[in-house]
Design an enzyme around this catalytic site. Structure first.
Site, PDB file in Angstrom:
ATOM      1  CB  SER A  43      -0.961   0.008   1.188  1.00  0.00           C
ATOM      2  OG  SER A  43      -0.264  -0.094   2.411  1.00  0.00           O
ATOM      3  CD  GLU A  44       0.470   3.966   2.054  1.00  0.00           C
ATOM      4  OE1 GLU A  44      -0.522   4.657   1.740  1.00  0.00           O
ATOM      5  OE2 GLU A  44       0.396   2.965   2.769  1.00  0.00           O
ATOM      6  CB  THR A  45       7.270   1.989  -1.480  1.00  0.00           C
ATOM      7  OG1 THR A  45       6.776   0.679  -1.786  1.00  0.00           O
ATOM      8  CG2 THR A  45       8.790   1.948  -1.447  1.00  0.00           C
ATOM      9  CG  HIS A  72       1.746   1.518   7.002  1.00  0.00           C
ATOM     10  ND1 HIS A  72       0.964   2.166   6.080  1.00  0.00           N
ATOM     11  CD2 HIS A  72       2.438   0.582   6.307  1.00  0.00           C
ATOM     12  CE1 HIS A  72       1.161   1.645   4.893  1.00  0.00           C
ATOM     13  NE2 HIS A  72       2.056   0.671   4.995  1.00  0.00           N
ATOM     14  CD1 TRP A 197      -6.595   2.233   0.533  1.00  0.00           C
ATOM     15  CD2 TRP A 197      -5.327   3.997   0.035  1.00  0.00           C
ATOM     16  NE1 TRP A 197      -5.297   1.856   0.727  1.00  0.00           N
ATOM     17  CE2 TRP A 197      -4.491   2.926   0.431  1.00  0.00           C
ATOM     18  CE3 TRP A 197      -4.741   5.201  -0.332  1.00  0.00           C
ATOM     19  CZ2 TRP A 197      -3.105   3.033   0.467  1.00  0.00           C
ATOM     20  CZ3 TRP A 197      -3.360   5.307  -0.279  1.00  0.00           C
ATOM     21  CH2 TRP A 197      -2.566   4.240   0.120  1.00  0.00           C
TER      22      TRP A 197
END
Length: 265
Positions: A43-45, A72, A197
Site C-alpha cells: 500500500s505504501e513504499t 505506517h 481507498w
C-alpha cells in the site's frame, strides 16, 4: 539501494501493515520511485534520504501515486533508522515540507503528526450501497486528506463489511478514500475503523496511521478524552494508541522487520 519490508503497528510478523522502506543515497526521479512502489505492490513504499545528523527527507508512494503522509510507512522507516543507527530522536520532512518528529521510547515509537479538521458532508447513497452500510450515525469530510469519514453504530458490522470496490469507485470521484469507523464493542479499545481507498492505493489498507490526523480529534471530542486506543478491523488487523497534545496527534506504535535486500541498478 538497501530496501526493507516492515510490518507496522504490530509485534508479530505477517500482521499489521507491510511497508517497504528504500534508503536512497542520491535523488531519485518521481518516475523511478513510482515504478519501484508499483513493482513492490505494498500500500505504501517510503523513500528516505539522510540530510543531517538526525534529519531525513521522506517520500511516500502507493502503487498508483505519491501521497503526502503515511503513518505506517513513517513508522517502518523510523524502525529501520533506530535499529541501524542507535538514534532515539529523528525528524522527517515530507513532500509538503511538513516536519514529522519521531522518538524512540522504550519499546514504542512515537510519531508526531499534524491535526486536520473535518467538515459536514452529505454522502451519496451510492457510497453506502457499495460499502454495504444500511445505518449511519454521522458523515464528515477531511478536505486536507480528501477522505470521507462515515461513522456507523456497531463495530461488529464494521468488521463484517464486504464492499463492492468497483461500485465504490463508481460512486464518487475526486477523493483518496473512505474511512468507516464505529465505537468499539471491546473494552480494550475506544474505537475501531477500516479504510478503503481504491482511488489512490489498494482496495483496503490493513492498518492506517495517517488518518489519525483527523480521526483522533473526531473521537477525542465525542468521547471527551485525549488518549485513546484504536483497532483496525482489517483482515490482518492492527492497533495503536493515539493522543492529542498541543495541536499534534501522537501515534504510538511498534514494528517488525521481515525482509532486507538490495535493489540492483
Amino acid at each position: 539501494m538497501k530496501t526493507y519490508f516492515v510490518d507496522s503497528f504490530t509485534t508479530e510478523k505477517f500482521k499489521g501493515n507491510p511497508a517497504a522502506v528504500c534508503i536512497t543515497e542520491i535523488e531519485l526521479s518521481a518516475e523511478t520511485m513510482q515504478s519501484i512502489a508499483t513493482e513492490i505492490g505494498f500500500s505504501e513504499t517510503a523513500f528516505i534520504q539522510k540530510t543531517g545528523e538526525n534529519a531525513y527527507k521522506i517520500r511516500f508512494y502507493t502503487p498508483k501515486q505519491e501521497i503526502a503522509l503515511c503513518g505506517h510507512a513513517t513508522l517502518a522507516a523510523s524502525k529501520i533508522i533506530f535499529d541501524n543507527t542507535g538514534l532515539v530522536n529523528i525528524s522527517f520532512i515530507n513532500c509538503e515540507e511538513v516536519e514529522l518528529k519521531i522518538e524512540k521510547m522504550a519499546d514504542k515509537i512515537v510519531m508526531q503528526f499534524p491535526v486536520y479538521e473535518t467538515s459536514e458532508m452529505d454522502v451519496p447513497q451510492a457510497v453506502f450501497s457499495a460499502l454495504g452500510i444500511k445505518e449511519v450515525v454521522n458523515t464528515r469530510f477531511s478536505q486536507k486528506n480528501k477522505i470521507i469519514l462515515i461513522e456507523i453504530n456497531d463495530s461488529d458490522k464494521l468488521a463484517a463489511l464486504q464492499p463492492d470496490f468497483q461500485a465504490l469507485l463508481n460512486s464518487y470521484s475526486g477523493i483518496n478514500g473512505v474511512l468507516v469507523t464505529a465505537l468499539s464493542n471491546s473494552p480494550d479499545f475506544d474505537f475501531q475503523y477500516r479504510y478503503f481507498w481504491p482511488w489512490a492505493g489498494t482496495n483496503e489498507d490493513p492498518v492506517t496511521g495517517g488518518i489519525q490526523t483527523f480521526l483522533t480529534k473526531y473521537w477525542a471530542e465525542k468521547l471527551n478524552k485525549n488518549k485513546l486506543k484504536a483497532f483496525q478491523s482489517s483482515l490482518r488487523t492492527g492497533m495503536m494508541t493515539i493522543e492529542l497534545i498541543g495541536g499534534k496527534v501522537f501515534i504510538y506504535g511498534e514494528a517488525v522487520i521481515v525482509f532486507e535486500g538490495v535493489f540492483k541498478n
